[in-house]
Design a protein around this motif. Structure first.
Motif, PDB file in Angstrom:
ATOM      1  N   PHE A  77     140.619 -31.424  71.131  1.00 49.17           N
ATOM      2  CA  PHE A  77     139.837 -31.774  69.956  1.00 49.17           C
ATOM      3  C   PHE A  77     140.366 -30.946  68.798  1.00 49.17           C
ATOM      4  O   PHE A  77     140.417 -29.725  68.877  1.00 49.17           O
ATOM      5  CB  PHE A  77     138.353 -31.446  70.166  1.00 49.17           C
ATOM      6  CG  PHE A  77     137.482 -32.657  70.084  1.00 49.17           C
ATOM      7  CD1 PHE A  77     137.128 -33.189  68.854  1.00 49.17           C
ATOM      8  CD2 PHE A  77     137.004 -33.273  71.230  1.00 49.17           C
ATOM      9  CE1 PHE A  77     136.330 -34.324  68.779  1.00 49.17           C
ATOM     10  CE2 PHE A  77     136.198 -34.398  71.154  1.00 49.17           C
ATOM     11  CZ  PHE A  77     135.869 -34.923  69.920  1.00 49.17           C
ATOM     12  N   TYR A 123     145.399 -28.331  77.680  1.00 42.75           N
ATOM     13  CA  TYR A 123     144.425 -29.384  77.924  1.00 42.75           C
ATOM     14  C   TYR A 123     144.983 -30.714  77.463  1.00 42.75           C
ATOM     15  O   TYR A 123     145.532 -30.829  76.373  1.00 42.75           O
ATOM     16  CB  TYR A 123     143.128 -29.050  77.182  1.00 42.75           C
ATOM     17  CG  TYR A 123     141.920 -29.782  77.683  1.00 42.75           C
ATOM     18  CD1 TYR A 123     141.324 -30.762  76.910  1.00 42.75           C
ATOM     19  CD2 TYR A 123     141.373 -29.510  78.927  1.00 42.75           C
ATOM     20  CE1 TYR A 123     140.214 -31.450  77.365  1.00 42.75           C
ATOM     21  CE2 TYR A 123     140.265 -30.182  79.388  1.00 42.75           C
ATOM     22  CZ  TYR A 123     139.690 -31.153  78.601  1.00 42.75           C
ATOM     23  OH  TYR A 123     138.590 -31.831  79.051  1.00 42.75           O
ATOM     24  N   SER A 179     139.628 -26.962  69.562  1.00 44.18           N
ATOM     25  CA  SER A 179     138.475 -26.569  70.360  1.00 44.18           C
ATOM     26  C   SER A 179     138.911 -26.229  71.773  1.00 44.18           C
ATOM     27  O   SER A 179     139.653 -26.983  72.405  1.00 44.18           O
ATOM     28  CB  SER A 179     137.460 -27.709  70.401  1.00 44.18           C
ATOM     29  OG  SER A 179     136.323 -27.319  71.126  1.00 44.18           O
ATOM     30  N   ASN A 182     143.331 -33.406  76.633  1.00 42.02           N
ATOM     31  CA  ASN A 182     142.485 -34.120  75.694  1.00 42.02           C
ATOM     32  C   ASN A 182     141.937 -33.163  74.635  1.00 42.02           C
ATOM     33  O   ASN A 182     140.747 -32.843  74.611  1.00 42.02           O
ATOM     34  CB  ASN A 182     141.327 -34.798  76.438  1.00 42.02           C
ATOM     35  CG  ASN A 182     140.566 -35.758  75.562  1.00 42.02           C
ATOM     36  OD1 ASN A 182     141.096 -36.263  74.563  1.00 42.02           O
ATOM     37  ND2 ASN A 182     139.319 -36.014  75.893  1.00 42.02           N
TER      38      ASN A 182
END
Lengths: 116, 115
Positions: free
Chosen positions: A33, A29, A94, A31
């Motif tokens: 977290f 991913y 996450s 972006n």
């Protein structure tokens, strides 16, 4: 799949010295977290700080971390260790790609032991 | 702050028996989770639960595992029958929202020993 690596299982420090706990991650991913959780003995793991902003320092309770996407790192730092900082620290990523609710991918944890 | 309560804190059970781990999540939270931590290893995701349904489960969530939260009572993890490899600490968590930045509130864990 996604993963989080914490290379140090145990870090032992003398009170007053700086703290740096390493965390790197792998994810598809763009972006991510990232989180740091602190787990004191006989208590619940609790959130220490989190970030998804590249190159921005985030701080809480004297600790700070900066997400660096270029190096996939989110190291935890503190300028001066205190005895009360002795605990288990987990870095986590996450994962929420399917829209079904997120889940956290944890590292193996680093036990920080601060001595007088 | 708000807490997640887990009952019992410790449980010893004979292999093959059923065990139910109970979790009382934060009252206004909507998403519930179970994580498993074998001694010396990291916490690993088992399952998340929302609106009365399992949303996602991992490969660790074996057929012998089930979760439910009947009528807003405890969020439970049931293992039937138990196996030796189920010995671990099981952490319950809850969150208000489901986004990637959502904050989890964890319980202090149930230490399960299957003998």
């Amino acid at each position: 799949g996604d993963s989080v690596t914490q290379t140090e299982g145990l870090v032992t420090l003398t009170e007053g010295l700086p703290v740096m706990l390493n965390c790197t991650y792998q994810t598809i991913y763009s972006n991510p977290f990232l989180f740091w959780y602190v787990h004191y003995l006989n208590e619940s793991p609790r959130l220490l700080l989190k970030s998804s902003t590249d190159n921005k320092r985030t701080e809480h309770q004297g600790f700070h971390a900066t997400l660096h996407k270029s190096s996939s790192s989110f190291h935890l730092q503190k300028s001066s260790a205190q005895l009360s900082d002795s605990a288990l620290y987990y870095c986590a990523l996450s994962d929420n790609y399917g829209g079904s609710g997120n889940k956290l991918i944890f590292g193996t944890g680093t036990l920080l032991s601060v001595k007088p | 702050g708000p807490k997640v309560l887990q009952i019992p804190s410790h449980q010893i059970i004979d292999m093959g028996q059923m065990v139910t781990l109970n979790c009382d999540p934060v009252s206004n939270h909507l998403y519930f989770y179970w994580y498993k931590q074998i001694l010396g290893q990291q916490m690993e995701f088992l399952v998340n639960f929302y609106n009365g349904k399992v949303m996602e489960k991992s490969k660790l969530f074996k057929d012998q595992f089930s979760v439910e939260r009947p009528d807003g009572s405890y969020f439970t993890l049931k293992i039937q029958p138990t196996a030796l490899e189920d010995s671990a600490v099981y952490f319950c968590a809850s969150s208000l929202v489901r986004g990637r930045d959502s904050d989890y509130t964890f319980g202090s864990g149930t230490r399960l020993l299957v003998i």
